[in-house]
Write an enzyme that holds these catalytic residues in place. Structure first.
Site, PDB file in Angstrom:
ATOM      1  N   ALA A 185       0.819  -1.210   0.000  1.00  0.00           N
ATOM      2  CA  ALA A 185       0.000   0.000   0.000  1.00  0.00           C
ATOM      3  C   ALA A 185       0.852   1.259   0.000  1.00  0.00           C
ATOM      4  CB  ALA A 185      -0.953  -0.012   1.195  1.00  0.00           C
ATOM      5  N   ALA A 226       2.720   2.977  -5.455  1.00  0.00           N
ATOM      6  CA  ALA A 226       2.340   2.176  -6.625  1.00  0.00           C
ATOM      7  C   ALA A 226       1.080   1.369  -6.334  1.00  0.00           C
ATOM      8  CB  ALA A 226       3.484   1.260  -7.031  1.00  0.00           C
ATOM      9  N   GLY A 227       1.032   0.745  -5.157  1.00  0.00           N
ATOM     10  CA  GLY A 227      -0.120  -0.082  -4.802  1.00  0.00           C
ATOM     11  C   GLY A 227      -1.391   0.744  -4.714  1.00  0.00           C
ATOM     12  N   PHE A 239      17.399  18.903  -9.847  1.00  0.00           N
ATOM     13  CA  PHE A 239      17.701  17.598  -9.248  1.00  0.00           C
ATOM     14  C   PHE A 239      18.771  16.916 -10.074  1.00  0.00           C
ATOM     15  CE2 PHE A 239      16.110  14.409  -6.258  1.00  0.00           C
ATOM     16  CZ  PHE A 239      15.482  15.217  -5.336  1.00  0.00           C
ATOM     17  N   ASP A 281       9.866  -8.842   0.056  1.00  0.00           N
ATOM     18  CA  ASP A 281       8.998 -10.026   0.121  1.00  0.00           C
ATOM     19  C   ASP A 281       8.402 -10.395  -1.237  1.00  0.00           C
ATOM     20  OD1 ASP A 281       9.499  -9.188   2.684  1.00  0.00           O
ATOM     21  OD2 ASP A 281       7.404  -8.863   3.231  1.00  0.00           O
ATOM     22  N   GLN A 329      21.096   0.940  -6.297  1.00  0.00           N
ATOM     23  CA  GLN A 329      21.639   2.297  -6.185  1.00  0.00           C
ATOM     24  C   GLN A 329      22.096   2.645  -4.768  1.00  0.00           C
ATOM     25  OE1 GLN A 329      18.973   6.001  -6.578  1.00  0.00           O
ATOM     26  NE2 GLN A 329      20.289   6.064  -8.377  1.00  0.00           N
ATOM     27  N   HIS A 380      22.740   5.854  -2.748  1.00  0.00           N
ATOM     28  CA  HIS A 380      22.511   7.299  -2.778  1.00  0.00           C
ATOM     29  C   HIS A 380      23.719   7.971  -2.148  1.00  0.00           C
ATOM     30  CE1 HIS A 380      20.797  11.230  -2.028  1.00  0.00           C
ATOM     31  NE2 HIS A 380      19.713  10.904  -2.697  1.00  0.00           N
ATOM     32  N   LEU A 398      18.419   9.258   4.684  1.00  0.00           N
ATOM     33  CA  LEU A 398      18.603   9.982   3.438  1.00  0.00           C
ATOM     34  C   LEU A 398      18.606  11.502   3.631  1.00  0.00           C
ATOM     35  CD1 LEU A 398      18.752   9.379   0.399  1.00  0.00           C
ATOM     36  CD2 LEU A 398      16.328   9.926   0.309  1.00  0.00           C
ATOM     37  N   GLU A 453      18.661  14.839  -2.493  1.00  0.00           N
ATOM     38  CA  GLU A 453      19.393  15.514  -3.541  1.00  0.00           C
ATOM     39  C   GLU A 453      18.888  16.947  -3.715  1.00  0.00           C
ATOM     40  OE1 GLU A 453      19.855  12.378  -6.313  1.00  0.00           O
ATOM     41  OE2 GLU A 453      19.661  13.795  -7.955  1.00  0.00           O
ATOM     42  N   ARG A 483      23.459   9.827  -9.485  1.00  0.00           N
ATOM     43  CA  ARG A 483      23.831   9.329  -8.159  1.00  0.00           C
ATOM     44  C   ARG A 483      25.006   8.360  -8.164  1.00  0.00           C
ATOM     45  NH1 ARG A 483      17.666   8.586  -5.810  1.00  0.00           N
ATOM     46  NH2 ARG A 483      17.327  10.810  -5.470  1.00  0.00           N
ATOM     47  N   HIS A 510      20.115   2.363  -1.326  1.00  0.00           N
ATOM     48  CA  HIS A 510      18.903   3.173  -1.447  1.00  0.00           C
ATOM     49  C   HIS A 510      17.800   2.561  -2.298  1.00  0.00           C
ATOM     50  CE1 HIS A 510      16.542   6.778  -1.350  1.00  0.00           C
ATOM     51  NE2 HIS A 510      16.663   6.999  -2.644  1.00  0.00           N
ATOM     52  N   ARG A 531      19.000   4.775 -11.381  1.00  0.00           N
ATOM     53  CA  ARG A 531      17.801   5.605 -11.433  1.00  0.00           C
ATOM     54  C   ARG A 531      18.140   7.060 -11.160  1.00  0.00           C
ATOM     55  NH1 ARG A 531      14.729   7.794  -7.713  1.00  0.00           N
ATOM     56  NH2 ARG A 531      15.311   6.519  -5.918  1.00  0.00           N
ATOM     57  N   SER A 559      11.720   7.685  -9.045  1.00  0.00           N
ATOM     58  CA  SER A 559      11.018   6.604  -8.351  1.00  0.00           C
ATOM     59  C   SER A 559       9.569   6.997  -8.116  1.00  0.00           C
ATOM     60  CB  SER A 559      11.690   6.280  -7.021  1.00  0.00           C
ATOM     61  OG  SER A 559      11.688   7.409  -6.185  1.00  0.00           O
ATOM     62  N   LEU A 560       9.359   8.253  -7.743  1.00  0.00           N
ATOM     63  CA  LEU A 560       7.980   8.710  -7.537  1.00  0.00           C
ATOM     64  C   LEU A 560       7.234   8.743  -8.872  1.00  0.00           C
ATOM     65  CD1 LEU A 560       8.494  11.517  -4.836  1.00  0.00           C
ATOM     66  CD2 LEU A 560       7.597   9.217  -4.510  1.00  0.00           C
TER      67      LEU A 560
END
Lengths: 250, 607
Positions: free
Chosen positions: B13, B16-17, B117, B218, B237, B239, B249, B252, B283, B364, B406, B411-412
């Site tokens: 959740a 993406a979920g 970024f 998992d 990756q 970071h 973290l 960046e 990165r 990361h 990446r 990622s977002l």
């Protein structure tokens, strides 16, 4: 340094341990900058694997590990040993049923959250250019503080009004409502104010102020609740939160 | 055992979920979200700096430039069709998030504010561009909250604290999952036409990581154990800027706002490694630079860290040097990076407005994972054959839009773009697909494994095994790697797997919130994924992106412009013995953009 942990425990499956009791653990080689969460992990991994608690991100953002630490609600991952001393007492947050050791039943807490329409409502047509709705930096600033909430329950379970009456929606739910009530783009403020004007809404808040210092995100919760109260009294959120001009680089 | 039936089951959740759940249910599917955490605890919430989209709210931008940066950042291992979809869909996805109420920061004109970024440039690498749409330094938090809020609004059904521990296959299709309800220890079967995995990464393989304790891979592990390959696992990756020793973290976005990296001599060393965009290089490049500085004795006090400096006087000095008119004040830094300042003050006692932050690279993000196509359908071979009913999105998936490394913010973008596409595809699929019956005894194997773990009477504490794995992976399968070291990691992890299979020692024999058992089972996932990572890393005899081999320093496009597919050779999920793999390197990288535009053809990567 050596540190003694005194932990409130309960295991519903083991006769004799199915009522709350205290247990002590001693840890050596503790660094002053160690987080309480790391120490709980050391106890679990080195001494007693049955110790149960929730955790995830370990740096104060996910909101899993709210606990009562030396009598104050904290996130275990955001409080360091050096700020507590060599005797550290850990117990579950108050006002929610304890399920096992430091794990409480979060369902009543999330039920209150869902009560306040914690979602954006705007059914007007989207901008014709297919782009974002506009919002001035000042309008965005008005509800900035309450967008920080991570739903950890530190505030609600520090609130004597909530301890006294679990049907009170509690500070966290009000913070969530505040985030939408004062968002210039949202259109359901009136509905949320109606919900919070009910007997189990904001008026159960007696301005005791426990919520504000309990918040690991440093949200000014009591102030936010006050703003919601004012909006209910005035019948509108308009003009309640003043924002200074915001400087922006070109 | 209880059985639940839904059209679609979403495992996990996070961003993406939730995005998949939202779009599958908006498309008419009956959806269940099954998650081991309360949704708002998911790791998406820790993403800080921004989400990239070529909105052009400050200066000209173009999705093709975003695609180029993504391909180049990925050291040409990204599938170019996927990078194109990512960059193009990013714009709609971000606008849609705003329409869902996401409180982005604003420009004076009221538009979504954007910042610079790493690796994001205008006009094919010319200069840094403001592409990262942000909500202070808690953009991921706001995405997670907004999507969860919208799921509540749309009455999506959640099974919170149900931990998925097995995937069910029948007649060559995925038919659901088995989950353990954490509060009771009871097993539940979720039976559906479509199952989407959005279970995140596995940074807990390494000692220093930005990842949450729950990031144990998992979903990737259980699908792998049931015959699904894992793609490009050698690419993980690091970071560049994790808080020293803790790995937390530091976005960046700090460098996007003008922060610089300094060695013990106060030298801005990125000028040597990336003369054009310096601290905003991608990165992998920056992490390697930090390691090299440390190796040359240029770490602070000769130790294994460097400084990240965002003090206004430092930032303004370099802005002036670069001929930029912009200047920053302490107040602006406070406003734009509140969480970062808070982390440093709480955990380090360092105030970044007045002092530099001690940082080191931190494990990361998994570029590799469960292979999918651009509609989040799981594909199981080099011919892109779809496994019916199985989907994956977000970090656990490998589309592959990130290739070998990446870019920050992507990622977002990945979560919302491919979560959404997966949700839409599922809504379409379940309309015509049949519900395939469950296999016989769907919980038998996981029940036996739990019984074994619960009643184990050996000497090895799971925490001890985990610690050894994390150290050996950090030492030998980290930023720099070489053959003998990787082999040592493989051997050590294999020993640990044997101890895990034969010599475990557990304290908790109970059922309710048995976190001892669950953590141990998660460790099993980590050990399998560590082994696949190390073996894939040993096989790839070149250096590309995040995979940097000291014994094979050059990128080798002749032989390695291919994805690695790792298959388990074990007959079942919990077969004892060594984890033998079948490594397939026949899946070619998609170079479709390069076919018509030579700018996308693989070339030397300089920043």
């Amino acid at each position: 340094m050596d540190v003694t942990f005194r932990i409130r425990r309960l295991n519903p499956e083991i006769p004799g341990k199915d009522k709350p009791y205290w247990q002590e653990f001693k840890l050596s080689d503790v660094e002053p900058t160690d987080r309480v969460l790391e120490m709980l992990h050391r106890i679990k991994w080195e001494q007693d694997g049955t110790l149960a608690f929730r955790r995830s991100c370990a740096h104060g953002v996910c909101g899993s590990d709210a606990m009562r630490i030396n009598g104050v609600n904290r996130l275990a991952c955001k409080v360091l040993v050096k700020d507590l001393g060599t005797k550290i007492q850990v117990e579950p947050i108050l006002g929610l049923p304890v399920l096992k050791d430091l794990i409480v039943d979060m369902e009543p807490f999330f039920a209150h959250y869902r009560q306040v329409m914690p979602f954006f409502v705007n059914d007007t047509p989207l901008p014709e250019d297919g782009r974002e709705r506009l919002q001035s930096p000042q309008d965005r600033e008005r509800f900035d503080d309450t967008t920080k909430c991570i739903l950890c329950a530190c505030c609600t379970t520090a609130c004597p009004s909530f301890w006294a009456n679990g049907s009170y929606v509690g500070p966290a739910a009000i913070v969530q409502a505040h985030r939408f009530i004062f968002d210039s783009r949202d259109q359901a403020a009136a509905d949320r104010l109606d919900i919070l004007a009910e007997p189990d809404g904001v008026w159960r808040c007696r301005t005791i102020f426990n919520c504000t210092p309990a918040c690991p995100r440093e949200i000014e919760i009591t102030k936010a609740i006050g703003e919601v109260k004012l909006a209910i009294m005035r019948g509108s959120p308009e003009g309640i939160i003043q924002v200074q001009d915001i400087q922006h680089e070109a | 055992m209880q059985t639940h039936q839904f059209d679609a089951i979403i495992v996990g959740a996070g961003g993406a979920g939730l995005m998949a759940a939202l779009y599958a249910s908006k498309g008419g599917a009956n959806v269940a979200v099954v998650s081991k955490l309360y949704p708002t605890r998911s790791h998406t919430g820790t993403a800080q700096g921004g989400i990239g989209a070529a909105l052009g709210n400050h200066e000209p931008d173009n999705p093709l430039w975003h695609a180029y940066d993504t391909v180049k950042g990925g050291d040409y291992l990204a599938d170019q069709n996927a990078a194109k979809v990512l960059a193009e869909n990013a714009i709609d996805a971000v606008i849609e998030l705003e329409h869902m109420g996401l409180p982005f920061d604003r420009t004076p004109e009221g538009r979504i504010s954007q910042r610079r970024f790493g690796g994001h440039t205008s006009n094919f690498g010319e200069k840094p561009v403001r592409r990262a749409c942000h909500a202070a330094d808690r953009t991921g938090h706001m995405i997670l909250q907004t999507l969860y809020q919208q799921c509540i609004k749309n009455e999506v059904k959640f099974f919170d604290e149900y931990h998925v521990v097995d995937v069910l296959m029948n007649n060559g299709a995925c038919v659901g999952v088995v989950a353990v309800q954490l509060g009771t220890g009871e097993l539940h079967v979720f039976h559906g036409k479509a199952t989407l995995f959005a279970t995140g990464g596995w940074g807990k393989i390494w000692q220093v990581t930005s990842n949450a304790h729950s990031l144990t891979g998992d979903g990737a592990a259980i699908t792998f154990r049931r015959g699904v390959p894992l793609q490009d696992m050698e690419f993980f990756q690091f970071h560049p800027t994790g808080i020293y020793k803790m790995g937390i973290l530091i976005t960046e976005g700090v460098r996007g706002e003008g922060g610089v990296l300094l060695n013990r001599h106060g030298e801005r060393f990125m000028e040597k490694y990336a003369p054009r965009i310096k601290d905003l290089a991608s990165r992998d490049v920056v992490s390697r630079a930090i390691y090299l500085e440390i190796r040359d004795g240029n770490g602070i006090q000769g130790k294994d860290y460097v400084y990240l400096d965002v003090r206004p006087e430092t930032v303004n000095r370099y802005l002036a040097e670069a001929g930029e008119t912009r200047r920053v004040t302490g107040e602006e830094i406070e406003k734009k990076l509140p969480d970062i300042l808070d982390f440093c003050r709480v955990y380090l006692g360092v105030d970044p407005v007045k002092e530099p932050m001690p940082i080191q690279p931190t494990a990361h993000y998994a570029m590799g994972g469960i292979p999918t196509n651009v509609d989040a359908e799981v594909v199981i071979d080099e011919n892109w054959t779809v496994l019916p009913g199985m989907y994956a999105a977000g970090e656990c998936a490998c589309v592959s839009c990130h290739g070998a490394n990446r870019l920050g913010t992507n990622s977002l973008v990945d979560l919302v773009v491919f979560g959404r596409r997966g949700g839409m595809k599922i809504a379409e699929y379940v309309k015509h697909a049949d519900l395939i019956p469950l296999p016989a005894n769907p919980t038998a194997e996981i029940e036996a494994e739990f019984k074994r773990i619960r009643s184990s009477k050996g000497k090895s504490k799971p925490g001890e095994l985990r610690g050894i794995m994390q150290k050996v992976m950090m030492d030998y399968v980290g930023v720099f790697r070489e053959g003998a070291g990787i082999q040592q990691a493989i051997d050590t992890v294999q020993e640990l797997r044997e101890r895990y299979q034969t010599d475990l020692s557990l304290d908790d024999q109970g059922y309710k919130f048995n976190t001892d058992l669950i953590e141990t089972w998660e460790l099993g996932c980590l050990l399998d994924l560590a082994q696949v990572t190390a073996k894939s890393a040993l096989a790839r005899t070149e250096s590309r992106g995040a995979h940097s081999r000291e014994d094979f320093k050059e990128r080798d496009d002749q032989n390695w412009l291919v994805h690695t597919l790792a298959f388990s050779k074990l007959a079942g999920p919990y077969q004892p013995g060594a984890l033998h793999l079948d490594l397939n390197t026949n899946k070619k990288v998609d170079l479709s953009l390069a076919e018509t535009d030579p700018r996308f053809a693989p070339k030397e990567r300089v920043y």
